[in-house]
Design a protein around this motif. Structure first.
Motif, PDB file in Angstrom:
ATOM      1  N   PHE A 165       0.924  -1.242   0.052  1.00  0.00           N
ATOM      2  CA  PHE A 165       0.160   0.039   0.043  1.00  0.00           C
ATOM      3  C   PHE A 165       0.993   1.443  -0.253  1.00  0.00           C
ATOM      4  O   PHE A 165       1.576   1.238   0.683  1.00  0.00           O
ATOM      5  CB  PHE A 165      -1.423  -0.281   1.181  1.00  0.00           C
ATOM      6  CG  PHE A 165      -2.082  -1.010   0.885  1.00  0.00           C
ATOM      7  CD1 PHE A 165      -1.898  -2.343   1.509  1.00  0.00           C
ATOM      8  CD2 PHE A 165      -3.754  -0.467   0.971  1.00  0.00           C
ATOM      9  CE1 PHE A 165      -3.095  -3.004   1.755  1.00  0.00           C
ATOM     10  CE2 PHE A 165      -4.094  -1.417   1.113  1.00  0.00           C
ATOM     11  CZ  PHE A 165      -4.234  -3.259   1.469  1.00  0.00           C
ATOM     12  N   GLU A 166       1.043   2.199  -0.776  1.00  0.00           N
ATOM     13  CA  GLU A 166       1.463   3.476  -1.064  1.00  0.00           C
ATOM     14  C   GLU A 166       1.040   4.678  -1.828  1.00  0.00           C
ATOM     15  O   GLU A 166      -0.596   4.410  -2.372  1.00  0.00           O
ATOM     16  CB  GLU A 166       2.831   3.330  -1.754  1.00  0.00           C
ATOM     17  CG  GLU A 166       2.532   2.427  -2.983  1.00  0.00           C
ATOM     18  CD  GLU A 166       3.751   2.814  -4.119  1.00  0.00           C
ATOM     19  OE1 GLU A 166       4.196   4.092  -3.900  1.00  0.00           O
ATOM     20  OE2 GLU A 166       3.138   2.462  -5.049  1.00  0.00           O
ATOM     21  N   ASN A 167       1.396   5.335  -1.322  1.00  0.00           N
ATOM     22  CA  ASN A 167       0.550   6.874  -1.994  1.00  0.00           C
ATOM     23  C   ASN A 167       1.776   7.623  -3.429  1.00  0.00           C
ATOM     24  O   ASN A 167       0.662   8.458  -3.909  1.00  0.00           O
ATOM     25  CB  ASN A 167      -0.176   7.659  -0.870  1.00  0.00           C
ATOM     26  CG  ASN A 167      -0.860   7.454  -0.135  1.00  0.00           C
ATOM     27  OD1 ASN A 167      -1.633   7.359  -0.550  1.00  0.00           O
ATOM     28  ND2 ASN A 167      -0.708   7.717   1.566  1.00  0.00           N
TER      29      ASN A 167
ATOM     30  N   ALA B 286       6.585   2.382  -4.870  1.00  0.00           N
ATOM     31  CA  ALA B 286       7.188   1.540  -3.895  1.00  0.00           C
ATOM     32  C   ALA B 286       7.015   0.877  -5.933  1.00  0.00           C
ATOM     33  O   ALA B 286       7.192  -0.356  -6.426  1.00  0.00           O
ATOM     34  CB  ALA B 286       5.474   0.819  -3.544  1.00  0.00           C
ATOM     35  N   ARG B 287       6.154   1.233  -6.543  1.00  0.00           N
ATOM     36  CA  ARG B 287       5.326   0.561  -8.263  1.00  0.00           C
ATOM     37  C   ARG B 287       6.792   0.730  -8.778  1.00  0.00           C
ATOM     38  O   ARG B 287       7.041  -0.266  -9.461  1.00  0.00           O
ATOM     39  CB  ARG B 287       4.091   1.268  -8.957  1.00  0.00           C
ATOM     40  CG  ARG B 287       4.292   0.468  -9.679  1.00  0.00           C
ATOM     41  CD  ARG B 287       1.911   0.455 -10.084  1.00  0.00           C
ATOM     42  NE  ARG B 287       1.354  -0.066  -9.264  1.00  0.00           N
ATOM     43  CZ  ARG B 287      -0.072   0.008  -9.013  1.00  0.00           C
ATOM     44  NH1 ARG B 287      -0.288   0.761 -10.836  1.00  0.00           N
ATOM     45  NH2 ARG B 287      -0.550  -0.583  -8.268  1.00  0.00           N
ATOM     46  N   MET B 288       7.518   2.172  -8.737  1.00  0.00           N
ATOM     47  CA  MET B 288       8.753   1.840  -9.534  1.00  0.00           C
ATOM     48  C   MET B 288      10.056   1.024  -8.559  1.00  0.00           C
ATOM     49  O   MET B 288      10.657   0.459  -9.765  1.00  0.00           O
ATOM     50  CB  MET B 288       9.457   3.364  -9.592  1.00  0.00           C
ATOM     51  CG  MET B 288       8.490   5.197  -9.900  1.00  0.00           C
ATOM     52  SD  MET B 288       8.046   4.827 -11.818  1.00  0.00           S
ATOM     53  CE  MET B 288      10.220   5.074 -11.970  1.00  0.00           C
TER      54      MET B 288
ATOM     55  N   TYR C  51      -2.040   4.219  -4.687  1.00  0.00           N
ATOM     56  CA  TYR C  51      -1.429   2.816  -5.629  1.00  0.00           C
ATOM     57  C   TYR C  51      -1.807   1.154  -4.332  1.00  0.00           C
ATOM     58  O   TYR C  51      -1.439   1.174  -3.049  1.00  0.00           O
ATOM     59  CB  TYR C  51      -0.150   2.956  -5.863  1.00  0.00           C
ATOM     60  CG  TYR C  51       0.035   3.566  -6.239  1.00  0.00           C
ATOM     61  CD1 TYR C  51       0.178   3.573  -7.672  1.00  0.00           C
ATOM     62  CD2 TYR C  51       0.644   4.674  -6.017  1.00  0.00           C
ATOM     63  CE1 TYR C  51       0.572   4.225  -8.641  1.00  0.00           C
ATOM     64  CE2 TYR C  51       1.036   6.047  -7.059  1.00  0.00           C
ATOM     65  CZ  TYR C  51       1.236   5.223  -8.571  1.00  0.00           C
ATOM     66  OH  TYR C  51       0.921   6.631  -9.644  1.00  0.00           O
ATOM     67  N   MET C  52      -2.422  -0.128  -4.801  1.00  0.00           N
ATOM     68  CA  MET C  52      -1.946  -0.542  -3.925  1.00  0.00           C
ATOM     69  C   MET C  52      -1.520  -1.535  -5.284  1.00  0.00           C
ATOM     70  O   MET C  52      -2.409  -1.983  -5.799  1.00  0.00           O
ATOM     71  CB  MET C  52      -3.505  -0.995  -3.676  1.00  0.00           C
ATOM     72  CG  MET C  52      -3.419  -2.780  -2.397  1.00  0.00           C
ATOM     73  SD  MET C  52      -5.055  -2.548  -2.294  1.00  0.00           S
ATOM     74  CE  MET C  52      -5.371  -3.778  -3.358  1.00  0.00           C
ATOM     75  N   SER C  53      -0.151  -2.726  -5.121  1.00  0.00           N
ATOM     76  CA  SER C  53       0.215  -3.290  -5.859  1.00  0.00           C
ATOM     77  C   SER C  53      -0.146  -4.562  -5.537  1.00  0.00           C
ATOM     78  O   SER C  53       0.986  -4.859  -4.058  1.00  0.00           O
ATOM     79  CB  SER C  53       1.679  -2.954  -6.130  1.00  0.00           C
ATOM     80  OG  SER C  53       1.663  -1.901  -6.422  1.00  0.00           O
ATOM     81  N   GLY C  54       0.134  -5.773  -5.853  1.00  0.00           N
ATOM     82  CA  GLY C  54      -0.222  -7.235  -5.285  1.00  0.00           C
ATOM     83  C   GLY C  54       0.376  -8.261  -6.408  1.00  0.00           C
ATOM     84  O   GLY C  54       0.784  -8.104  -7.564  1.00  0.00           O
ATOM     85  N   ILE C  55       1.649  -8.211  -5.936  1.00  0.00           N
ATOM     86  CA  ILE C  55       2.535  -8.687  -6.683  1.00  0.00           C
ATOM     87  C   ILE C  55       3.607 -10.771  -6.951  1.00  0.00           C
ATOM     88  O   ILE C  55       2.967 -10.813  -5.482  1.00  0.00           O
ATOM     89  CB  ILE C  55       4.539  -7.892  -7.059  1.00  0.00           C
ATOM     90  CG1 ILE C  55       3.905  -6.700  -6.888  1.00  0.00           C
ATOM     91  CG2 ILE C  55       4.665  -8.738  -7.311  1.00  0.00           C
ATOM     92  CD1 ILE C  55       5.103  -5.793  -6.425  1.00  0.00           C
TER      93      ILE C  55
END
Lengths: 242, 507
Positions: free
Chosen positions: B220-222, B226-228, B271-275
């Motif tokens: 979870f981030e704003n 983190a996506r980068m 952003y909420m990224s599931g990896i």
């Protein structure tokens, strides 16, 4: 029916008028309180500091004092909540444990007793002043006494209740915390008093003399004229004056 | 910072520094107020908040109770997805794993997204010592990295700094004077970080939740950083505390409801990224190699401890910090560890396994319970603080004077006759120091109290001495109780007796 007063050590030693107001107010409704004089202190100072063995000694005086009572009523939410810790203190001692459970079930904080037990929200008091209310943490958050004082205050004629900004924030007392972490506690109580001043209230009312002692101490230290009262005192004065 | 370094100062000394820093206190108040109001609004608007909290708590309780099972499931699934999974028992082991990967990749530069575990492990120091550049890409973390400080809040690491202080730090970094304008400052960091993302050999992240059923990790981030971090560098290393697991994506729905609202008052983070594993052939981006380091570092010692196991339920939202009246006054660095506020006051000693020896941080609380009330998974931190204090006393590590005092307290309070005598003595002794009903003497334990307050004197006639007269007086004027009131009371007694009989039959 035996309804006993659990005075709490602080009201006993420093604020006997709070106990007296409770006794007189309840007597006016036909509730004759009994005062088992073998009671001492709930043990919270030692419990919170981690001295549980010492706390058991103290807790036993309370358990013994109210063994035969049908109801126990106390002017402090914090001391009432302390009784809820007794089961944990005596979890390995079946005899005291049973007593702990029994006492917990029959002990009420003052406004809980008035509203929940007696079903009274209007004591017929008149108190023509600007008042703000500080909800003490243990009473409101842990014991869950939130609605009761509001209901009682709402029925006092002439009373103007002003909301206290950041009312739910702790006043900084915390028992031995106020001594051990004096500067942090001092910063907390100073902020509480700043908020009380913002309300321009003549009277600060609460349900716990420990917190009120802390706040009143800072008010007085700063030369502020705000009067600090337990709700029992306010209600009794409001009835007596009438 | 090692254990010994932290213990070179006391919480009181650290708090004193904060209490005398008006910038810090203002900044902390400003942001915590914004966060807690936001949380209040978001949770009220969502509705049934206590039910959501209870659901969150149940998920966490269940997961931690079966942590071995879910960890295995997670690891099996993550490995099947092509992730290299490592276990690290402590800081040294975790650091060694990270350094081995970095050496193997001949890494020159690591770009990081926000991770409290990496702060806990002080991984930046280890990387820098090996000559590898470590760059924090979360704006707040970037700022405190420039300042050479640790985070003073779990979610808002630079909460203690105002924009003027931040402008100074960033100006120094930029080599030119930047105005204290948040848009310009953020723009500068954004441009600077862009290069760092492109140059980095390794992207390092934390992990908000690890989903056992698919071996996935969720962030979870704003800021999009983190996506980068998880798409640009060729290698990804994720550091996660061993308790970050939840069983399923369905459980994530509950956590995604609780976490952003509790942390910042947002319905969802930007952003909420599931990896789920490294880049596959058909993927446009993502790391070619992905490592997950599962860190114990004292966590497993809470398992099976009935008083502290619930600590592992924490989802690191920081809500307890934002409502804490002590944190509000002293900020995060006063707590002396990576984690601050009420959760830090309990977690730091617990993770350091020397629960009893850890300075007196557990005393820096008035036990007001605001933390518990704010906690989205209802961790009873106020109780845990008392357990910490008790463990210290039980191991004979309590303050000697306090210990004597408490023994005296038990002697006096263990018997009402002794209490009565003590009250009489007290009245006698206070006489010379009472003026106008108050004691303002500043000696011994009264010093701290009376610096900020006046102490009331003891009453001339304590309640126990008033009682006989009062009782006699009231006996004269007997009022009879209203019948309905009497019925209410009798019904309450009967209901209570039924409950107690029921309890006895059950046991």
């Amino acid at each position: 029916m035996k309804v006993s007063l659990f005075i709490t050590c602080l009201s006993d030693a420093i604020y006997p008028q709070v106990g007296e107001a409770m006794v007189r107010l309840l007597a006016a409704h036909g509730v004759k309180l009994d005062f088992p004089s073998v009671q001492t202190c709930c043990g919270q100072p030692s419990y919170n500091s981690g001295y549980w063995e010492e706390t058991r000694t103290t807790a036993k005086t309370i358990l013994k004092a109210f063994q035969d009572s049908d109801f126990v009523v106390s002017p402090s939410g914090s001391c009432t909540y302390m009784i809820h810790h007794y089961a944990e203190l005596f979890k390995d001692d079946p005899i005291w444990l049973e007593q702990a459970h029994a006492l917990e079930a029959k002990t009420y904080e003052f406004t809980q007793f008035l509203v929940q037990v007696l079903g009274i929200t209007d004591v017929g008091a008149h108190f023509p002043h600007r008042v703000t209310y500080h909800p003490s943490c243990h009473g409101s958050r842990l014991l869950g006494v939130k609605e009761e004082p509001m209901a009682l205050l709402a029925h006092v004629s002439g009373l103007e209740l002003v909301p206290l900004p950041f009312a739910d924030d702790c006043c900084g007392f915390g028992g031995t915390f106020a001594v051990k972490m004096a500067d942090i506690s001092g910063a907390m109580v100073s902020e509480k008093v700043d908020h009380i001043k913002e309300t321009e209230a003549e009277v600060l009312v609460g349900l716990d003399m420990a917190c009120l002692m802390n706040i009143a101490g800072n008010l007085r230290h700063r030369g502020e004229q705000v009067r600090v009262m337990h709700l029992a005192e306010l209600l009794y004065e409001g009835v007596a004056v009438r | 910072m090692s254990t010994s370094e932290q213990r070179s100062t006391t919480v009181k000394e650290r708090a004193d520094i904060a209490l005398n820093n008006d910038f810090l206190r203002k900044a902390v108040r400003f942001t915590t107020e914004r966060l807690r109001n936001g949380k209040q609004i978001a949770s009220t608007e969502h509705g049934n908040w206590d039910e959501w909290r209870e659901r969150g708590r149940q998920i966490r309780l269940h997961t931690i109770a079966h942590l071995d099972y879910y960890l295995n499931l997670f690891v099996d699934n993550a490995r099947a997805n092509g992730v290299h999974v490592h276990f690290a028992e402590d800081t040294a082991a975790a650091t060694e794993i990270v350094m081995t990967i970095a050496r193997h990749k001949q890494a020159q530069s690591v770009v990081k997204s926000k991770s409290m575990v990496s702060e806990e492990l002080h991984i930046n120091h280890a990387l820098e010592e090996a000559g590898i550049e470590a760059v924090e890409s979360d704006l707040g973390e970037y700022i405190i990295q420039l300042a050479g400080e640790g985070p003073s809040h779990i979610v808002i690491p630079a909460i203690h700094k105002n924009r003027y202080q931040i402008a100074e730090l960033l100006s120094e970094d930029a080599g030119e004077q930047l105005p204290p304008d948040t848009t310009i400052l953020a723009g500068y960091v954004r441009r600077k970080l862009r290069e760092k993302f492109l140059d980095a050999d390794i992207g390092m992240t934390g992990c908000n939740f690890a989903i056992a059923e698919t071996g996935s990790m969720v962030l979870f981030e704003n800021e999009g950083n983190a996506r980068m971090v998880t798409t640009v560098p060729k290698t990804q290393i994720t550091l996660m505390g061993m308790e970050r697991i939840i069983p399923s994506w369905e459980d994530l729905e509950v956590m995604a409801t609780l976490l952003p609202r509790s942390a910042t008052g947002q319905r969802l983070t930007m952003y909420m990224s599931g990896i789920t594993g490294p880049k596959r052939q058909q993927d446009g981006d993502g790391p070619e190699e992905m490592h997950i380091v599962i860190v114990d570092n004292g966590r497993s010692s809470q398992l099976g401890d009935p008083e502290f196991q619930e600590l592992l339920n924490c989802i690191r939202c920081g809500a307890c910090l934002n409502v804490c009246p002590v944190y509000r006054q002293i900020g995060g660095h006063s707590y002396g560890g990576t984690y601050s506020g009420p959760i830090g006051a309990v977690l730091t000693p617990a993770l350091n396994r020397n629960v009893a020896e850890w300075d007196d941080i557990a005393n820096a609380s008035s036990l007001c319970g605001a933390c518990y009330e704010a906690c989205p998974v209802k961790i009873p931190l106020h109780d845990m603080l008392v357990y910490l204090r008790r463990r210290k006393v039980e191991r004979g590590l309590g303050n000697r004077w306090e210990s004597l005092g408490m023994k005296g307290f038990a002697v006096v309070m263990g018997n009402s006759k002794r209490l009565g005598a003590a009250l009489k003595m007290g009245r006698l002794f206070q006489k010379p120091i009472v003026h106008n009903g108050t004691i303002s003497l500043k000696v011994g334990p009264l010093k701290g109290w009376n610096t900020y307050r006046d102490m009331p004197s003891m009453a001339d006639d304590p309640f126990r001495e008033r009682w006989t007269k009062l009782e006699q007086e009231l006996d004269q004027q007997s009022v009879t109780m209203d019948q309905t009131m009497q019925d209410r009371m009798e019904q309450l007694i009967q209901a209570r007796q039924r409950r107690q009989r029921g309890d006895r039959n059950e046991s």
